[in-house]
Design a protein around this motif. Structure first.
Motif, PDB file in Angstrom:
ATOM      1  N   ARG A 158       0.840  -1.201   0.000  1.00  0.00           N
ATOM      2  CA  ARG A 158       0.000   0.000   0.000  1.00  0.00           C
ATOM      3  C   ARG A 158       0.875   1.252   0.000  1.00  0.00           C
ATOM      4  O   ARG A 158       0.522   2.261  -0.615  1.00  0.00           O
ATOM      5  CB  ARG A 158      -0.916  -0.020   1.216  1.00  0.00           C
ATOM      6  N   PHE A 159       2.007   1.175   0.669  1.00  0.00           N
ATOM      7  CA  PHE A 159       2.920   2.319   0.690  1.00  0.00           C
ATOM      8  C   PHE A 159       3.376   2.668  -0.720  1.00  0.00           C
ATOM      9  O   PHE A 159       3.418   3.839  -1.098  1.00  0.00           O
ATOM     10  CB  PHE A 159       4.128   2.006   1.571  1.00  0.00           C
ATOM     11  N   LEU A 160       3.729   1.667  -1.519  1.00  0.00           N
ATOM     12  CA  LEU A 160       4.158   1.908  -2.900  1.00  0.00           C
ATOM     13  C   LEU A 160       3.042   2.562  -3.710  1.00  0.00           C
ATOM     14  O   LEU A 160       3.284   3.480  -4.495  1.00  0.00           O
ATOM     15  CB  LEU A 160       4.572   0.599  -3.563  1.00  0.00           C
ATOM     16  N   VAL A 161       1.813   2.082  -3.521  1.00  0.00           N
ATOM     17  CA  VAL A 161       0.687   2.603  -4.291  1.00  0.00           C
ATOM     18  C   VAL A 161       0.388   4.050  -3.911  1.00  0.00           C
ATOM     19  O   VAL A 161       0.116   4.887  -4.774  1.00  0.00           O
ATOM     20  CB  VAL A 161      -0.566   1.728  -4.070  1.00  0.00           C
ATOM     21  N   GLU A 162       0.469   4.346  -2.628  1.00  0.00           N
ATOM     22  CA  GLU A 162       0.102   5.678  -2.157  1.00  0.00           C
ATOM     23  C   GLU A 162       1.248   6.681  -2.197  1.00  0.00           C
ATOM     24  O   GLU A 162       1.027   7.886  -2.087  1.00  0.00           O
ATOM     25  CB  GLU A 162      -0.449   5.583  -0.733  1.00  0.00           C
ATOM     26  N   ASN A 163       2.473   6.186  -2.353  1.00  0.00           N
ATOM     27  CA  ASN A 163       3.644   7.069  -2.383  1.00  0.00           C
ATOM     28  C   ASN A 163       4.561   6.703  -3.550  1.00  0.00           C
ATOM     29  O   ASN A 163       5.712   6.309  -3.359  1.00  0.00           O
ATOM     30  CB  ASN A 163       4.415   6.970  -1.065  1.00  0.00           C
ATOM     31  N   PRO A 164       4.079   6.841  -4.802  1.00  0.00           N
ATOM     32  CA  PRO A 164       4.906   6.451  -5.947  1.00  0.00           C
ATOM     33  C   PRO A 164       5.974   7.465  -6.309  1.00  0.00           C
ATOM     34  O   PRO A 164       6.843   7.167  -7.121  1.00  0.00           O
ATOM     35  CB  PRO A 164       3.883   6.322  -7.071  1.00  0.00           C
TER      36      PRO A 164
END
Length: 385
Positions: A158-164
């Protein structure tokens, strides 16, 4: 899962499978030939692959000849002529400005594969030009699955998706605070094609209002590479040394979106373009569907059992399991579903609901629904309480 290319075969379909990824790699290398000294060597390598697939006396025989072909429809290449896949045969990889076309990013990249007989792709080539989406996801999630901790896996993904994308310092602070594990080399410099350089020497980038990854910059036009994130903007230079260049929306698309603000390129990073296309883009839709269902009153679990499927939904006494598929190419999606039948129902997001009847016709036994139909189904289940 799409098969790896394993060598020369006389089957026309196998020849086409070799030509498409080789053409994509050659096209990308051509666009960066002024930035990487060995880009033309990559074009030459891919010319060899294309020549082998066509056989003597057929198809382009020189690197320049191949590039000339890539400015026209791929279906004009002998190996792709007369094929049943009209989607890929209509694709043009190189535009008149020698930039990759939208179809190269949206469609051809779904056909990217390792090319048999060619060296591994150089480090400067983005993963989406030589690895298909499942490979990129496996490579990315290998680190996230370390220890097989479901909660940590979901948090990291989720971190990758929300902080690209973002400033190096800000991303570092967020990673430290959350304890997530980004994949090795997961963040890189903003790609040159996504940067605007002002006359005063400063450089800028803009996050997409939907996925927040840097939008592509072509002259004064700025837009996300993923066409369903469809807002198109016109760039206006800053009027003073203290101001930033600005964007104004020029398309008539919906929904209304907040206007992106220019961010300095210096010390900014973004996830690799392959991770963006294969993890962030579908992840944005998965999180959006999750929020919509939770607003209805359902309970939604993301990526259960370390991504066995995408969403586990509980609505009153009913439970639903779905796997979201966001392919530009219905033909590619059908091929992948045939080679790897899904365990749960397939969910097409709103931007891809037009593929429903195509999938049902090609795969009559496939359990498939759309985001709109699924939300109605969950709402009905909640009303029975």
């Amino acid at each position: 899962m799409t098969r790896w290319l394993t060598g020369a075969r006389d089957d026309p379909a196998e020849r086409a499978h070799r030509v498409v990824p080789a053409a994509l790699r050659a096209a990308y290398a051509w666009t960066v030939r002024h930035e990487h000294h060995d880009a033309m060597r990559e074009v030459a390598r891919m010319t060899g692959v294309v020549m082998e697939a066509h056989g003597p006396g057929h198809g382009p025989t020189t690197p320049i000849g191949l590039i000339s072909c890539l400015r026209r429809r791929l279906g004009l290449l002998p190996a792709l002529a007369g094929g049943r896949n009209t989607e890929i045969s209509q694709v043009v990889l190189l535009g008149s400005d020698d930039r990759l076309t939208p179809d190269a990013y949206d469609l051809a990249c779904e056909y990217a594969l390792p090319v048999h007989g060619a060296p591994d792709a150089p480090q400067w080539m983005p993963t989406w030009t030589w690895m298909h989406a499942d490979q990129i996801r496996r490579h990315t999630f290998k680190t996230l699955m370390d220890g097989r901790d479901q909660e940590r896996y979901v948090a990291s993904r989720r971190f990758l998706v929300e902080n690209p994308a973002g400033l190096r310092s800000e991303l570092g602070e967020l990673i430290a605070e959350s304890g997530v594990r980004p994949p090795p080399r997961g963040y890189t410099a903003i790609p040159s094609g996504h940067v605007h350089r002002s006359p005063d020497g400063r450089s800028w980038w803009w996050p997409c209002a939907v996925c927040h990854w840097p939008m592509a910059v072509a002259g004064t036009t700025v837009r996300c590479r993923h066409r369903p994130h469809s807002a198109v903007y016109r760039l206006t230079e800053a009027t003073t040394a203290a101001s930033r260049p600005s964007l104004s929306r020029i398309d008539e698309g919906r929904p209304r979106l907040a206007r992106p603000v220019a961010r300095p390129t210096a010390d900014s990073l973004c996830v690799d373009s392959g991770i963006w296309r294969s993890v962030v883009v579908p992840g944005v839709s998965e999180l959006r569907v999750k929020r919509s269902l939770e607003e209805l009153g359902a309970t939604v679990e993301l990526w259960p059992r370390l991504d066995r499927y995408d969403l586990h939904v509980r609505a009153a006494d009913e439970e639903f399991t779905v796997d979201l598929k966001e392919y530009h190419s219905a033909h590619r999606l059908i091929a992948d579903l045939r080679s790897r039948p899904p365990e749960v129902r397939i969910l097409l997001p709103k931007t891809h609901e037009h593929q429903l009847e195509t999938l049902r016709t090609a795969l009559p036994s496939l359990r498939v629904t759309t985001e709109t139909k699924f939300c109605t189904e969950v709402r009905r289940a909640l009303r029975t309480v």
